[in-house]
Design an enzyme around this catalytic site. Structure first.
Site, PDB file in Angstrom:
ATOM      1  N   ASP A 233     -14.054   6.591  -1.755  1.00  0.00           N
ATOM      2  CA  ASP A 233     -13.146   6.422  -0.628  1.00  0.00           C
ATOM      3  C   ASP A 233     -12.389   7.705  -0.306  1.00  0.00           C
ATOM      4  O   ASP A 233     -12.172   8.036   0.867  1.00  0.00           O
ATOM      5  CB  ASP A 233     -12.167   5.307  -1.010  1.00  0.00           C
ATOM      6  CG  ASP A 233     -11.249   4.931   0.113  1.00  0.00           C
ATOM      7  OD1 ASP A 233     -11.707   4.903   1.271  1.00  0.00           O
ATOM      8  OD2 ASP A 233     -10.073   4.647  -0.169  1.00  0.00           O
ATOM      9  N   ASP A 234     -11.972   8.442  -1.329  1.00  0.00           N
ATOM     10  CA  ASP A 234     -11.167   9.642  -1.095  1.00  0.00           C
ATOM     11  C   ASP A 234     -11.997  10.749  -0.458  1.00  0.00           C
ATOM     12  O   ASP A 234     -11.479  11.542   0.323  1.00  0.00           O
ATOM     13  CB  ASP A 234     -10.566  10.139  -2.428  1.00  0.00           C
ATOM     14  CG  ASP A 234      -9.702   9.056  -3.036  1.00  0.00           C
ATOM     15  OD1 ASP A 234      -8.675   8.731  -2.440  1.00  0.00           O
ATOM     16  OD2 ASP A 234     -10.102   8.490  -4.082  1.00  0.00           O
TER      17      ASP A 234
ATOM     18  N   ARG B 197      -6.047  10.427 -10.791  1.00  0.00           N
ATOM     19  CA  ARG B 197      -5.408  11.134  -9.658  1.00  0.00           C
ATOM     20  C   ARG B 197      -4.934  10.070  -8.681  1.00  0.00           C
ATOM     21  O   ARG B 197      -5.614   9.765  -7.724  1.00  0.00           O
ATOM     22  CB  ARG B 197      -6.427  12.087  -9.013  1.00  0.00           C
ATOM     23  CG  ARG B 197      -5.907  13.042  -8.008  1.00  0.00           C
ATOM     24  CD  ARG B 197      -5.433  12.421  -6.703  1.00  0.00           C
ATOM     25  NE  ARG B 197      -6.466  12.217  -5.697  1.00  0.00           N
ATOM     26  CZ  ARG B 197      -6.451  11.184  -4.836  1.00  0.00           C
ATOM     27  NH1 ARG B 197      -5.528  10.250  -4.875  1.00  0.00           N
ATOM     28  NH2 ARG B 197      -7.395  11.063  -3.940  1.00  0.00           N
TER      29      ARG B 197
ATOM     30  N   GLU C   5     -12.228   5.064  -6.548  1.00  0.00           N
ATOM     31  CA  GLU C   5     -10.925   5.368  -5.952  1.00  0.00           C
ATOM     32  C   GLU C   5     -10.062   6.200  -6.891  1.00  0.00           C
ATOM     33  O   GLU C   5      -9.895   5.847  -8.070  1.00  0.00           O
ATOM     34  CB  GLU C   5     -10.211   4.043  -5.637  1.00  0.00           C
ATOM     35  CG  GLU C   5      -8.962   4.205  -4.794  1.00  0.00           C
ATOM     36  CD  GLU C   5      -9.251   4.636  -3.360  1.00  0.00           C
ATOM     37  OE1 GLU C   5     -10.111   4.015  -2.702  1.00  0.00           O
ATOM     38  OE2 GLU C   5      -8.628   5.615  -2.899  1.00  0.00           O
ATOM     39  N   ASP C   6      -9.514   7.254  -6.359  1.00  0.00           N
ATOM     40  CA  ASP C   6      -8.517   8.076  -7.049  1.00  0.00           C
ATOM     41  C   ASP C   6      -8.976   8.580  -8.421  1.00  0.00           C
ATOM     42  O   ASP C   6      -8.273   8.449  -9.434  1.00  0.00           O
ATOM     43  CB  ASP C   6      -7.180   7.310  -7.132  1.00  0.00           C
ATOM     44  CG  ASP C   6      -6.502   7.252  -5.753  1.00  0.00           C
ATOM     45  OD1 ASP C   6      -7.140   7.655  -4.770  1.00  0.00           O
ATOM     46  OD2 ASP C   6      -5.350   6.807  -5.676  1.00  0.00           O
TER      47      ASP C   6
ATOM     48  N   LYS D  62      -5.799  -1.691  -2.526  1.00  0.00           N
ATOM     49  CA  LYS D  62      -6.942  -1.453  -1.632  1.00  0.00           C
ATOM     50  C   LYS D  62      -7.665  -2.771  -1.341  1.00  0.00           C
ATOM     51  O   LYS D  62      -8.051  -3.043  -0.209  1.00  0.00           O
ATOM     52  CB  LYS D  62      -7.928  -0.462  -2.267  1.00  0.00           C
ATOM     53  CG  LYS D  62      -7.388   0.937  -2.431  1.00  0.00           C
ATOM     54  CD  LYS D  62      -7.737   1.816  -1.242  1.00  0.00           C
ATOM     55  CE  LYS D  62      -7.080   3.192  -1.356  1.00  0.00           C
ATOM     56  NZ  LYS D  62      -7.270   4.031  -0.184  1.00  0.00           N
TER      57      LYS D  62
ATOM     58  N   TYR E 225       0.874  -1.182   0.000  1.00  0.00           N
ATOM     59  CA  TYR E 225       0.000   0.000   0.000  1.00  0.00           C
ATOM     60  C   TYR E 225       0.904   1.222   0.000  1.00  0.00           C
ATOM     61  O   TYR E 225       2.079   1.136  -0.368  1.00  0.00           O
ATOM     62  CB  TYR E 225      -0.909  -0.125   1.241  1.00  0.00           C
ATOM     63  CG  TYR E 225      -2.042   0.844   1.322  1.00  0.00           C
ATOM     64  CD1 TYR E 225      -2.944   0.990   0.275  1.00  0.00           C
ATOM     65  CD2 TYR E 225      -2.239   1.616   2.471  1.00  0.00           C
ATOM     66  CE1 TYR E 225      -4.004   1.882   0.368  1.00  0.00           C
ATOM     67  CE2 TYR E 225      -3.300   2.504   2.576  1.00  0.00           C
ATOM     68  CZ  TYR E 225      -4.171   2.643   1.514  1.00  0.00           C
ATOM     69  OH  TYR E 225      -5.217   3.529   1.602  1.00  0.00           O
TER      70      TYR E 225
ATOM     71  N   ASN F  58      -0.393  11.561   0.278  1.00  0.00           N
ATOM     72  CA  ASN F  58       0.363  10.342  -0.042  1.00  0.00           C
ATOM     73  C   ASN F  58       0.972  10.473  -1.429  1.00  0.00           C
ATOM     74  O   ASN F  58       0.479  11.255  -2.239  1.00  0.00           O
ATOM     75  CB  ASN F  58      -0.592   9.144  -0.029  1.00  0.00           C
ATOM     76  CG  ASN F  58      -1.223   8.942   1.325  1.00  0.00           C
ATOM     77  OD1 ASN F  58      -0.560   8.995   2.329  1.00  0.00           O
ATOM     78  ND2 ASN F  58      -2.530   8.731   1.340  1.00  0.00           N
TER      79      ASN F  58
HETATM   80  N1  LIG Z   1      -4.610   9.932   4.137  1.00  0.00           N
HETATM   81  C1  LIG Z   1      -5.600   9.523   3.398  1.00  0.00           C
HETATM   82  O1  LIG Z   1      -6.340   8.601   3.760  1.00  0.00           O
HETATM   83  C2  LIG Z   1      -5.864  10.173   2.081  1.00  0.00           C
HETATM   84  C3  LIG Z   1      -4.980  11.052   1.519  1.00  0.00           C
HETATM   85  N2  LIG Z   1      -5.259  11.635   0.323  1.00  0.00           N
HETATM   86  C4  LIG Z   1      -4.225  12.475  -0.269  1.00  0.00           C
HETATM   87  O2  LIG Z   1      -4.681  13.794  -0.366  1.00  0.00           O
HETATM   88  C5  LIG Z   1      -4.129  14.417  -1.514  1.00  0.00           C
HETATM   89  C6  LIG Z   1      -5.231  15.112  -2.283  1.00  0.00           C
HETATM   90  O3  LIG Z   1      -6.201  14.187  -2.713  1.00  0.00           O
HETATM   91  P1  LIG Z   1      -7.550  14.718  -3.400  1.00  0.00           P
HETATM   92  O4  LIG Z   1      -8.206  15.726  -2.551  1.00  0.00           O
HETATM   93  O5  LIG Z   1      -8.356  13.560  -3.800  1.00  0.00           O
HETATM   94  O6  LIG Z   1      -6.961  15.416  -4.694  1.00  0.00           O
HETATM   95  P2  LIG Z   1      -7.567  16.657  -5.476  1.00  0.00           P
HETATM   96  O7  LIG Z   1      -6.790  16.768  -6.717  1.00  0.00           O
HETATM   97  O8  LIG Z   1      -9.043  16.541  -5.565  1.00  0.00           O
HETATM   98  O9  LIG Z   1      -7.248  17.887  -4.503  1.00  0.00           O
HETATM   99  C7  LIG Z   1      -5.981  18.421  -4.281  1.00  0.00           C
HETATM  100  C8  LIG Z   1      -6.163  19.926  -4.115  1.00  0.00           C
HETATM  101  O10 LIG Z   1      -4.940  20.483  -3.659  1.00  0.00           O
HETATM  102  C9  LIG Z   1      -4.826  21.730  -4.294  1.00  0.00           C
HETATM  103  N3  LIG Z   1      -3.469  22.275  -4.257  1.00  0.00           N
HETATM  104  C10 LIG Z   1      -2.431  22.023  -5.108  1.00  0.00           C
HETATM  105  N4  LIG Z   1      -1.375  22.783  -4.765  1.00  0.00           N
HETATM  106  C11 LIG Z   1      -1.737  23.495  -3.680  1.00  0.00           C
HETATM  107  C12 LIG Z   1      -1.087  24.459  -2.879  1.00  0.00           C
HETATM  108  N5  LIG Z   1       0.161  24.835  -3.137  1.00  0.00           N
HETATM  109  N6  LIG Z   1      -1.769  25.004  -1.837  1.00  0.00           N
HETATM  110  C13 LIG Z   1      -3.034  24.623  -1.570  1.00  0.00           C
HETATM  111  N7  LIG Z   1      -3.706  23.722  -2.314  1.00  0.00           N
HETATM  112  C14 LIG Z   1      -3.074  23.170  -3.345  1.00  0.00           C
HETATM  113  C15 LIG Z   1      -5.305  21.455  -5.718  1.00  0.00           C
HETATM  114  O11 LIG Z   1      -5.596  22.624  -6.435  1.00  0.00           O
HETATM  115  C16 LIG Z   1      -6.524  20.611  -5.417  1.00  0.00           C
HETATM  116  O12 LIG Z   1      -7.683  21.393  -5.260  1.00  0.00           O
HETATM  117  C17 LIG Z   1      -3.389  13.322  -2.286  1.00  0.00           C
HETATM  118  O13 LIG Z   1      -2.017  13.448  -2.034  1.00  0.00           O
HETATM  119  C18 LIG Z   1      -3.910  12.044  -1.691  1.00  0.00           C
HETATM  120  O14 LIG Z   1      -2.944  11.034  -1.681  1.00  0.00           O
HETATM  121  C19 LIG Z   1      -6.430  11.420  -0.348  1.00  0.00           C
HETATM  122  C20 LIG Z   1      -7.339  10.537   0.150  1.00  0.00           C
HETATM  123  C21 LIG Z   1      -7.092   9.811   1.381  1.00  0.00           C
HETATM  124  C1  LIG Z   2      -5.204   6.874   0.789  1.00  0.00           C
HETATM  125  C2  LIG Z   2      -5.828   7.294  -0.435  1.00  0.00           C
HETATM  126  O1  LIG Z   2      -6.917   6.845  -0.761  1.00  0.00           O
HETATM  127  C3  LIG Z   2      -5.176   8.254  -1.276  1.00  0.00           C
HETATM  128  O2  LIG Z   2      -4.117   8.779  -0.925  1.00  0.00           O
HETATM  129  O3  LIG Z   2      -5.716   8.524  -2.355  1.00  0.00           O
HETATM  130 MG   LIG Z   3      -7.359   7.207  -2.787  1.00  0.00          MG
END
Ligand SMILES: NC(=O)C1=CN([C@@H]2O[C@H](COP(=O)(O)OP(=O)(O)OC[C@H]3O[C@@H](n4cnc5c(N)ncnc54)[C@H](O)[C@@H]3O)[C@@H](O)[C@H]2O)C=CC1
Ligand SMILES: CC(=O)C(=O)O
Ligand SMILES: [Mg+2]
Length: 561
Positions: free
Chosen positions: A268-269, A156, A245-246, A174, A103, A414
């Site tokens: 999930d996200d 993504r 997912e993603d 997953k 993962y 991540n």
């Molecule tokens: N820990 C966890 O369980 C999870 C972590 N994530 C992580 O969260 C991150 C984002 O995922 P999503 O929201 O689905 O992606 P997304 O693409 O929908 O959102 C990311 C946002 O960050 C913004 N962004 C980019 N540069 C920026 C900056 N300098 N300042 C502020 N905002 C900025 C983008 O414009 C966008 O709106 C990924 O790295 C993903 O791996 C996502 C889901 C679960």
């Molecule tokens: C953990 C997860 O779903 C993500 O980083 O997109």
């Molecule tokens: Mg994800």
């Protein structure tokens, strides 16, 4: 199919090399003498009979012989593709060690290098040019009784952007956790990659790229394709749980809104991440003798994850007594263009709902930066879901700490290389006062003679339990209320509530027990909402136990075809 019942024999229609080539049935050297005779296996495997423990010992030695995480990943995936029972037995024995390999973070590299490290197909690839064969493709699946699907379009992948067909690594990873953390039988799980092209130039220019070499299709083509997929999937496996997912930002929420009332699905996200984050925050607040509704929250990243978490926070704050307007006033979303405000144009609808209304007459610069928002709002909680490494600078964090003695800081992006700040730095900049959780795993931090355990606030604490609830209780729809229930269960199991020295979230060693608890309470809430057939609590617990698959070999009897 629980541990006790696994001693019952099962009837198998395959023999010889066909049997050993089915990963879910293959036992390798663990086929008994009788089975070797009955199934024409003599000579196809070395002479000696081995137990799964002996096989695992060899496999673990080989696993340890690889230095690079990606090579360990490739090795484990090969075992998964040849002997699934052994794969899950190994995961059961070494989950904490192997989870970062199957993962995040290693799965990120596996997606980026998918076409280079590819060995064998797993799951289904549904490429847009082959859409007219969709029913045939679904019937080609090696698994007949699918109950959980994780689907991506690779647009993504973690914080790594568009990975095209390489995104398949994520559904595979997953679903491995569905089995390892919540006992969903691998016979019931299916990863699916919807290959709608890629806009990643590096992939398009890579002669080895295995996906459809074509720019991503138009929105209209995309919507029709998804509709075709969802209908075909429902026809093939009615009631199956579909985990989105993603998916990139502009697709994620519209897809969820389009299908959440029609099929058993969740994103999930958006929802899983919201549940784990709010659950972690409820526990973190309890430790401070406070409630979530007393916090001021700043997000860096107003995308699917950020807005999903923020909306779940609003729900939780309202449960705690705030009005919706009061709750929204406590949440500040910062994206690339700075703080989201109601005067901004070009925001998505899901962002507009979370934009701050600045007092009339306020003189505002064009952009209100993260640093300025922290100075103005004086947050007690800072969450990173931007995919941007290093976004939480020393200045941002020290400013936050100047106003809040015990800040809660969750850099959730991540894989590890995209994290907004390293835990070591956060501890140093706040003199050990920050409560930290990250999306990917990080080692404990040593500071001033003290050890700080860094919990992994990842949706992997939530989705396996949701899946177990759906499979065991026959839930027909997944709702935000169920996610709230999952948050509460997670919060109640925080080790930090019992000891100041402990971690915020339960250790991975207890994740199967936690998943069963989440499944139980989620299923109960589904029953109450009329989304699952009502049973007594004892029947529900028994159903959950019965659906909890264990990686043990069962005796095989021959079945004529
Ligand atoms: N820990 C966890 O369980 C999870 C972590 N994530 C992580 O969260 C991150 C984002 O995922 P999503 O929201 O689905 O992606 P997304 O693409 O929908 O959102 C990311 C946002 O960050 C913004 N962004 C980019 N540069 C920026 C900056 N300098 N300042 C502020 N905002 C900025 C983008 O414009 C966008 O709106 C990924 O790295 C993903 O791996 C996502 C889901 C679960
Ligand atoms: C953990 C997860 O779903 C993500 O980083 O997109
Ligand atoms: Mg994800």
């Amino acid at each position: 199919m629980n541990a006790d019942v696994s001693q019952d024999p099962i009837y198998i229609p395959f023999t010889g090399p066909t049997l050993t080539s089915v990963p879910i049935l293959n036992k390798g050297t663990a086929f008994s003498e009788q089975e070797r005779h009955d199934f024409n296996l003599i000579g196809l495997i070395p002479h000696r009979f081995e137990t799964i423990e002996e096989q695992a010992e060899r496999a673990y030695l080989q696993y340890c012989s690889f230095d690079e995480p990606i090579n360990k990943h490739i090795y484990l995936r090969t075992i998964q593709d040849t002997n699934e029972t052994l794969f899950y037995y190994l995961l059961q024995q070494y989950l904490a060690e192997m989870m970062p390999i199957i993962y995040t973070p290693t799965v990120g590299e596996a997606c980026e290098r998918f076409s280079q490290i590819y060995r064998r197909a797993r799951g289904l690839f549904i490429a847009y040019p082959e859409r007219h064969h969709i029913d045939e493709i679904l019937h080609n699946a090696t698994k007949q009784h699918v109950k959980v699907i994780v689907v991506t379009d690779g647009s993504r992948i973690l914080g790594l952007g568009d990975q095209g067909a390489g995104g398949m690594g994520i559904p595979i990873g997953k679903l491995s956790l569905y089995t390892a953390c919540a006992g969903i039988s691998p016979a019931y799980t299916l990863p699916i990659m919807l290959d709608v092209g890629t806009d990643n130039e590096t992939l398009l220019n890579n002669p080895m790229y295995m996906g459809w070499k074509h720019p991503r299709i138009s929105s209209e083509e995309y919507d029709d394709f998804i509709e075709l997929f969802v209908r075909a999937m429902e026809k093939r496996w009615p009631g199956v749980l579909l985990q989105f997912e993603d998916f990139e930002q502009q697709k994620a929420l519209p897809l969820l809104e389009r299908y959440q009332d029609e099929v058993c699905c969740f994103n999930d996200d958006i929802q899983g991440t919201a549940a784990v984050s709010v659950g972690s925050l409820i526990a973190a607040c309890k430790v401070k003798n406070e409630q979530l509704s007393q916090q001021t929250v700043v997000f860096a990243g107003a995308g699917s994850a950020g807005c999903g978490i923020a909306e779940q926070m609003v729900r939780q704050m309202c449960v705690e007594g705030l009005t919706e307007a009061q709750a929204r006033a406590r949440i500040f979303m910062v994206d690339r263009q700075g703080l989201l405000t109601t005067s901004m144009t070009g925001l998505y609808d899901f962002q507009k709902r979370l934009a701050q209304k600045l007092p009339t007459g306020t003189e505002t610069p064009e952009t209100i930066s993260l640093q300025q928002v922290v100075e103005l709002a004086k947050p007690t909680v800072l969450i990173g879901v931007s995919g941007q490494a290093g976004l939480f600078s020393e200045n941002v964090v020290k400013t936050m700490h100047a106003y809040c003695h015990h800040p809660i800081i969750f850099p959730l992006s991540n894989p590890s290389k995209q994290v907004e700040a390293l835990p070591q730095d956060l501890i140093e900049w706040t003199q050990g006062q920050a409560l930290i959780a990250t999306g990917s795993p990080f080692k404990p931090v040593q500071f001033n003679g003290q050890e700080y355990v860094i919990s992994q606030c990842n949706n992997s604490y939530i989705f396996p339990g949701i899946g177990l609830a759906v499979v065991a209780a026959g839930i027909t729809r997944v709702t935000n209320e169920m996610m709230m229930v999952a948050s509460e269960v997670l919060a109640a199991h925080s080790p930090l509530l019992n000891s100041e020295e402990a971690a915020l979230l339960p250790p991975l060693e207890s994740i199967t027990a936690l998943s069963k608890e989440i499944a139980f309470y989620v299923a109960k809430s589904a029953q109450k909402a009329g989304l699952a057939i009502e049973t007594s609590e004892s029947v529900l617990r028994a159903n959950i136990a019965e659906h909890f698959w264990q990686p043990r070999y069962r005796d095989y009897r021959r079945r004529s075809v």
